[in-house]
Design an enzyme around this catalytic site. Structure first.
Site, PDB file in Angstrom:
ATOM      1  CG  ASP A  20     -57.013  77.028 -54.280  1.00  0.00           C
ATOM      2  OD1 ASP A  20     -56.218  77.762 -53.663  1.00  0.00           O
ATOM      3  OD2 ASP A  20     -58.243  77.182 -54.250  1.00  0.00           O
TER       4      ASP A  20
ATOM      5  CE  LYS B 129     -46.615  88.229 -49.117  1.00  0.00           C
ATOM      6  NZ  LYS B 129     -46.302  86.931 -49.738  1.00  0.00           N
TER       7      LYS B 129
ATOM      8  CB  SER C  74     -43.476  91.505 -48.917  1.00  0.00           C
ATOM      9  OG  SER C  74     -43.560  92.868 -49.297  1.00  0.00           O
TER      10      SER C  74
ATOM     11  CE1 TYR D  10     -48.839  90.663 -50.420  1.00  0.00           C
ATOM     12  CE2 TYR D  10     -47.670  92.645 -49.736  1.00  0.00           C
ATOM     13  CZ  TYR D  10     -47.706  91.455 -50.430  1.00  0.00           C
ATOM     14  OH  TYR D  10     -46.597  91.044 -51.122  1.00  0.00           O
TER      15      TYR D  10
HETATM   16  N1  LIG Z   1     -44.808  92.224 -57.080  1.00  0.00           N
HETATM   17  C1  LIG Z   1     -44.322  92.780 -55.970  1.00  0.00           C
HETATM   18  O1  LIG Z   1     -44.051  93.992 -55.961  1.00  0.00           O
HETATM   19  C2  LIG Z   1     -44.071  91.956 -54.746  1.00  0.00           C
HETATM   20  C3  LIG Z   1     -44.496  90.658 -54.614  1.00  0.00           C
HETATM   21  N2  LIG Z   1     -44.218  89.958 -53.463  1.00  0.00           N
HETATM   22  C4  LIG Z   1     -44.675  88.578 -53.269  1.00  0.00           C
HETATM   23  O2  LIG Z   1     -44.135  87.729 -54.280  1.00  0.00           O
HETATM   24  C5  LIG Z   1     -45.043  86.696 -54.599  1.00  0.00           C
HETATM   25  C6  LIG Z   1     -45.333  86.686 -56.091  1.00  0.00           C
HETATM   26  O3  LIG Z   1     -45.858  87.959 -56.457  1.00  0.00           O
HETATM   27  P1  LIG Z   1     -46.128  88.410 -57.990  1.00  0.00           P
HETATM   28  O4  LIG Z   1     -45.381  87.544 -58.923  1.00  0.00           O
HETATM   29  O5  LIG Z   1     -45.942  89.857 -58.014  1.00  0.00           O
HETATM   30  O6  LIG Z   1     -47.706  88.086 -58.084  1.00  0.00           O
HETATM   31  P2  LIG Z   1     -48.636  87.838 -59.369  1.00  0.00           P
HETATM   32  O7  LIG Z   1     -50.026  88.197 -58.939  1.00  0.00           O
HETATM   33  O8  LIG Z   1     -48.095  88.515 -60.562  1.00  0.00           O
HETATM   34  O9  LIG Z   1     -48.553  86.247 -59.559  1.00  0.00           O
HETATM   35  C7  LIG Z   1     -49.057  85.403 -58.563  1.00  0.00           C
HETATM   36  C8  LIG Z   1     -49.281  83.996 -59.108  1.00  0.00           C
HETATM   37  O10 LIG Z   1     -49.836  83.242 -58.030  1.00  0.00           O
HETATM   38  C9  LIG Z   1     -50.947  82.474 -58.503  1.00  0.00           C
HETATM   39  N3  LIG Z   1     -51.887  82.248 -57.421  1.00  0.00           N
HETATM   40  C10 LIG Z   1     -52.678  83.143 -56.781  1.00  0.00           C
HETATM   41  N4  LIG Z   1     -53.461  82.527 -55.879  1.00  0.00           N
HETATM   42  C11 LIG Z   1     -53.151  81.211 -55.940  1.00  0.00           C
HETATM   43  C12 LIG Z   1     -53.610  80.065 -55.255  1.00  0.00           C
HETATM   44  N5  LIG Z   1     -54.594  80.139 -54.344  1.00  0.00           N
HETATM   45  N6  LIG Z   1     -53.066  78.879 -55.561  1.00  0.00           N
HETATM   46  C13 LIG Z   1     -52.104  78.790 -56.502  1.00  0.00           C
HETATM   47  N7  LIG Z   1     -51.628  79.822 -57.194  1.00  0.00           N
HETATM   48  C14 LIG Z   1     -52.155  81.033 -56.914  1.00  0.00           C
HETATM   49  C15 LIG Z   1     -51.549  83.347 -59.628  1.00  0.00           C
HETATM   50  O11 LIG Z   1     -52.329  82.545 -60.537  1.00  0.00           O
HETATM   51  C16 LIG Z   1     -50.296  83.949 -60.274  1.00  0.00           C
HETATM   52  O12 LIG Z   1     -49.785  83.107 -61.282  1.00  0.00           O
HETATM   53  C17 LIG Z   1     -46.298  86.949 -53.740  1.00  0.00           C
HETATM   54  O13 LIG Z   1     -46.266  86.152 -52.581  1.00  0.00           O
HETATM   55  C18 LIG Z   1     -46.168  88.415 -53.393  1.00  0.00           C
HETATM   56  O14 LIG Z   1     -46.844  88.723 -52.200  1.00  0.00           O
HETATM   57  C19 LIG Z   1     -43.524  90.501 -52.421  1.00  0.00           C
HETATM   58  C20 LIG Z   1     -43.075  91.778 -52.512  1.00  0.00           C
HETATM   59  C21 LIG Z   1     -43.309  92.617 -53.672  1.00  0.00           C
HETATM   60  C1  LIG Z   2     -45.300  96.752 -52.134  1.00  0.00           C
HETATM   61  C2  LIG Z   2     -44.937  95.502 -51.524  1.00  0.00           C
HETATM   62  O1  LIG Z   2     -44.105  95.491 -50.679  1.00  0.00           O
HETATM   63  C3  LIG Z   2     -45.538  94.292 -51.884  1.00  0.00           C
HETATM   64  C4  LIG Z   2     -46.530  94.190 -52.953  1.00  0.00           C
HETATM   65  O2  LIG Z   2     -45.200  93.305 -51.310  1.00  0.00           O
END
Ligand SMILES: NC(=O)C1=CN([C@@H]2O[C@H](COP(=O)(O)OP(=O)(O)OC[C@H]3O[C@@H](n4cnc5c(N)ncnc54)[C@H](O)[C@@H]3O)[C@@H](O)[C@H]2O)C=CC1
Ligand SMILES: CC(=O)C(C)=O
Length: 257
Positions: A60, A157, A140, A153
């Site tokens: 975590d 970022k 992001s 959020y």
């Molecule tokens: N999906 C998008 O459009 C965008 C995502 N991002 C960033 O990219 C990164 C990954 O995003 P996604 O893959 O889309 O998210 P997601 O929600 O699909 O996956 C996130 C992962 O992080 C894990 N997680 C959450 N809280 C946690 C904690 N306290 N400790 C350990 N693991 C934890 C979850 O179990 C999950 O496996 C994030 O930092 C997000 O803010 C940035 C821009 C756009």
């Molecule tokens: C929309 C966006 O910029 C995120 C989820 O980082």
């Protein structure tokens, strides 16, 4: 010969899992660190089945001791420590008038404190291994431009971008580079959840939020997790050695700096 070791948080799904799989293809032994150890194990198994090296670790990222413990375990089991990708993040929709102290703490604990604990744990591992390394943080496009309905959020970022710049200056003399990656809209469970929340708040069917955001994408398509992983591969490898403090936009042209 020693393994090159990368540690990726939030690697059980979405962008983190694509990064872990890509870094394994690049030759890294990868620690798949996630709150959800079952999805992490699944990704590690997939890498091992494809001939790579990986372990799954439950962590975590809001808990400093857990992050240090997991980084140490990765170092000992995989035999070195070279790259950390502080990718774990959460993105609840937070219209400005509805923001509570609880939601600020929840988002900042993961998106900001989680990145700080990851950077600190990586520094201690690099020092223990007597070499530098690379720190890569998840930012992001929302860390460059405020996004509607995502105030908490977006501000978290912006904080990651500030931390990346500051840490780059603090750590350069130890041979450590610090950069971040800034995706736009990536097809992951996180984005599906944001779309549902924004669409619901607007009284529109699922998909409305995506259409609204997509209007701003110059390249005209949402991104795949692998688009982001390709840029992180560059940040993790030697071709980015002369780069630090940068927050790389990988958003299909949503934001121009
Ligand atoms: N999906 C998008 O459009 C965008 C995502 N991002 C960033 O990219 C990164 C990954 O995003 P996604 O893959 O889309 O998210 P997601 O929600 O699909 O996956 C996130 C992962 O992080 C894990 N997680 C959450 N809280 C946690 C904690 N306290 N400790 C350990 N693991 C934890 C979850 O179990 C999950 O496996 C994030 O930092 C997000 O803010 C940035 C821009 C756009
Ligand atoms: C929309 C966006 O910029 C995120 C989820 O980082």
């Amino acid at each position: 010969m020693k393994n090159r070791v990368a540690f990726v948080t939030g690697a059980g799904q979405g962008i983190g899992s694509a990064i872990a799989i890509r870094l394994a293809k690049d030759g890294f032994a990868v620690a798949i660190a996630d709150f959800n150890v079952e999805t992490a194990q699944h990704v590690a198994d997939e890498i091992v089945r494809s001939g790579g090296k990986a372990i799954a670790l439950r962590v975590d990222v809001t808990q400093r001791e857990q992050v240090f413990h997991a980084v140490n375990e990765a170092r000992h089991v995989l035999g070195d420590f070279n790259v950390i990708v502080n990718n774990a993040g959460i993105a609840p929709s937070t219209p400005i008038a509805d923001i509570t102290e609880e939601i600020i703490d929840k988002v900042y604990d993961v998106n900001v404190k989680g990145v700080i604990w990851g950077m600190q744990a990586a520094i201690s591992a690099f020092v223990a291994e007597k070499h530098g390394g690379k720190i890569i943080n998840a930012c992001s496009q929302a860390g460059h431009v405020g996004n509607p309905d995502l105030a908490v959020y977006s501000s978290s970022k912006f904080a990651v971008r500030g931390l990346t710049q500051t840490a780059a200056k603090d750590l350069a003399n130890r041979g450590i580079t610090v950069n971040s990656f800034c995706p736009g809209i990536v097809k992951t469970p996180m984005w599906e959840s944001i779309d549902r929340q924004i669409s619901q708040a607007a009284g529109e069917p699922a998909g409305f939020g995506t259409q609204e955001f997509a209007k701003r994408i110059t390249l005209g398509r949402l991104s795949e997790p692998e688009d982001v992983a390709a840029c992180v591969s560059f940040l993790a490898g030697p071709d980015s050695n002369y780069m630090t403090g940068q927050s790389l936009l990988i958003d299909g042209g949503m934001v121009f700096n």
